[in-house]
Design a protein around this motif. Structure first.
Motif, PDB file in Angstrom:
ATOM      1  N   GLY A  58      -5.272  -1.843  -3.454  1.00  7.08           N
ATOM      2  CA  GLY A  58      -5.496  -0.853  -4.441  1.00  7.08           C
ATOM      3  C   GLY A  58      -7.148  -0.960  -4.843  1.00  7.08           C
ATOM      4  O   GLY A  58      -7.651   0.300  -5.202  1.00  7.08           O
TER       5      GLY A  58
ATOM      6  N   ILE B 256      -3.644   0.502 -10.008  1.00  4.65           N
ATOM      7  CA  ILE B 256      -3.808  -0.997  -9.377  1.00  4.65           C
ATOM      8  C   ILE B 256      -2.779  -1.947  -9.983  1.00  4.65           C
ATOM      9  O   ILE B 256      -2.037  -2.650  -9.275  1.00  4.65           O
ATOM     10  CB  ILE B 256      -5.230  -1.467  -9.494  1.00  4.65           C
TER      11      ILE B 256
ATOM     12  N   VAL C  68       0.736  -1.048  -8.689  1.00  5.73           N
ATOM     13  CA  VAL C  68       0.832  -1.436  -7.315  1.00  5.73           C
ATOM     14  C   VAL C  68       1.049  -3.083  -7.278  1.00  5.73           C
ATOM     15  O   VAL C  68       2.123  -3.552  -6.326  1.00  5.73           O
ATOM     16  CB  VAL C  68      -0.324  -1.068  -6.317  1.00  5.73           C
TER      17      VAL C  68
ATOM     18  N   ILE D 165       0.944  -1.142  -0.034  1.00  2.84           N
ATOM     19  CA  ILE D 165       0.128   0.206   0.212  1.00  2.84           C
ATOM     20  C   ILE D 165       0.710   1.295   0.084  1.00  2.84           C
ATOM     21  O   ILE D 165       0.347   2.386  -0.267  1.00  2.84           O
ATOM     22  CB  ILE D 165      -0.946  -0.039   1.182  1.00  2.84           C
TER      23      ILE D 165
ATOM     24  N   LEU E 246       1.157   2.859  -3.248  1.00  4.94           N
ATOM     25  CA  LEU E 246      -0.174   3.640  -3.745  1.00  4.94           C
ATOM     26  C   LEU E 246      -0.101   4.968  -3.962  1.00  4.94           C
ATOM     27  O   LEU E 246      -0.653   5.307  -5.289  1.00  4.94           O
ATOM     28  CB  LEU E 246      -1.385   3.137  -3.079  1.00  4.94           C
TER      29      LEU E 246
END
Length: 261
Positions: A204, A132, A135, A115, A118
């Motif tokens: 995500g 997404i 990540v 995370i 992100l």
């Protein structure tokens, strides 16, 4: 026939194990919620409630749509991470200087929660599919690289010397000796990278308004429906690992004689 009976016994043992877990779960629910009233039903659901929620999610196709969307993203992101991880891992095994200086950096990057990437993804790509996928890819690339590196470095040098004695050179050593010997460790690393990819995917999807299993988790949280949350977690925890990498790892370990007697 004997092999079939052994397989059936193993399957029955697994079923019995999960039945015992469900019974313990139900017992805790009965004591904590209904008898002592330590928890509220909506904070600690029963197995029956979770199963009913799971059936509802399947019947209205909510779960099907979420799974398809999530599988698409993780397939793209994980494929990118495997390609990048293999390339980086092979380069590091080839050049000792890069291994000595890049390994600590990659290990440090791997310890970062997915995370954490992100904010970079949102700044670079915005709140969309690309963020997404970025990540997911960055969250598992380092695990794959370390798996490739450690798998190759841990190959018994006797195998390589024996192959050279028999006349093997160059890519033949890599293809016929190093790759098969390193494969069990590499599969374990790929499995770890897969788990990192799923964590990145959930992070995500939970923080972006998009269809997927992470969004189903967020809806369950917003509605205080812990049964829905636990239903998705059970799907992720059991089916993904057991149906995909669990079988691959088991077959590889059996072929290489690494299974416990």
């Amino acid at each position: 026939m004997q092999k079939l009976s052994t397989t059936m016994i193993g399957l029955l043992k697994k079923i019995l194990f999960y039945l015992v877990l469900i019974l313990i779960w139900e017992l805790i629910y009965k004591i904590g919620v209904e008898t002592l009233e330590i928890w509220k039903p909506y904070t600690f659901p029963s197995p029956v409630s979770v199963f009913e929620t799971l059936i509802d999610l399947i019947s209205d196709n909510t779960l099907g749509i979420a799974i398809v969307a999530s599988i698409k993203r993780i397939f793209i992101g994980y494929s990118i991470s495997v390609c990048l991880g293999i390339i980086v891992g092979l380069i590091m095994t080839k050049f000792k200087y890069l291994d000595e200086n890049l390994s600590p950096l990659i290990l440090g990057m791997q310890t970062l929660p997915s995370i954490c990437w992100l904010p970079f993804a949102i700044l670079w790509y915005g709140l969309n599919e690309s963020a997404i996928i970025f990540v997911i890819a960055i969250g598992s690339t380092f695990a794959v690289s370390i798996a490739i590196l450690s798998g190759i470095k841990n190959v018994n040098p006797l195998y390589i010397r024996a192959a050279r004695t028999l006349g093997a050179r160059g890519m033949k050593i890599y293809w016929n000796v190093i790759t098969p010997a390193a494969l069990p460790g590499v599969i374990s690393g790929l499995k770890q990278g897969w788990s990192f990819a799923w964590r990145a995917l959930m992070a995500g999807e939970m923080l972006t308004a998009t269809k997927g299993l992470g969004q189903v988790l967020m809806v369950g949280r917003d509605l205080a429906d812990i049964s829905q949350v636990m239903a998705v977690i059970i799907i992720l925890g059991l089916t993904v690992d057991k149906l995909i990498f669990g079988r691959i790892e088991e077959n590889v370990r059996r072929r290489w004689g690494l299974d416990r007697a």
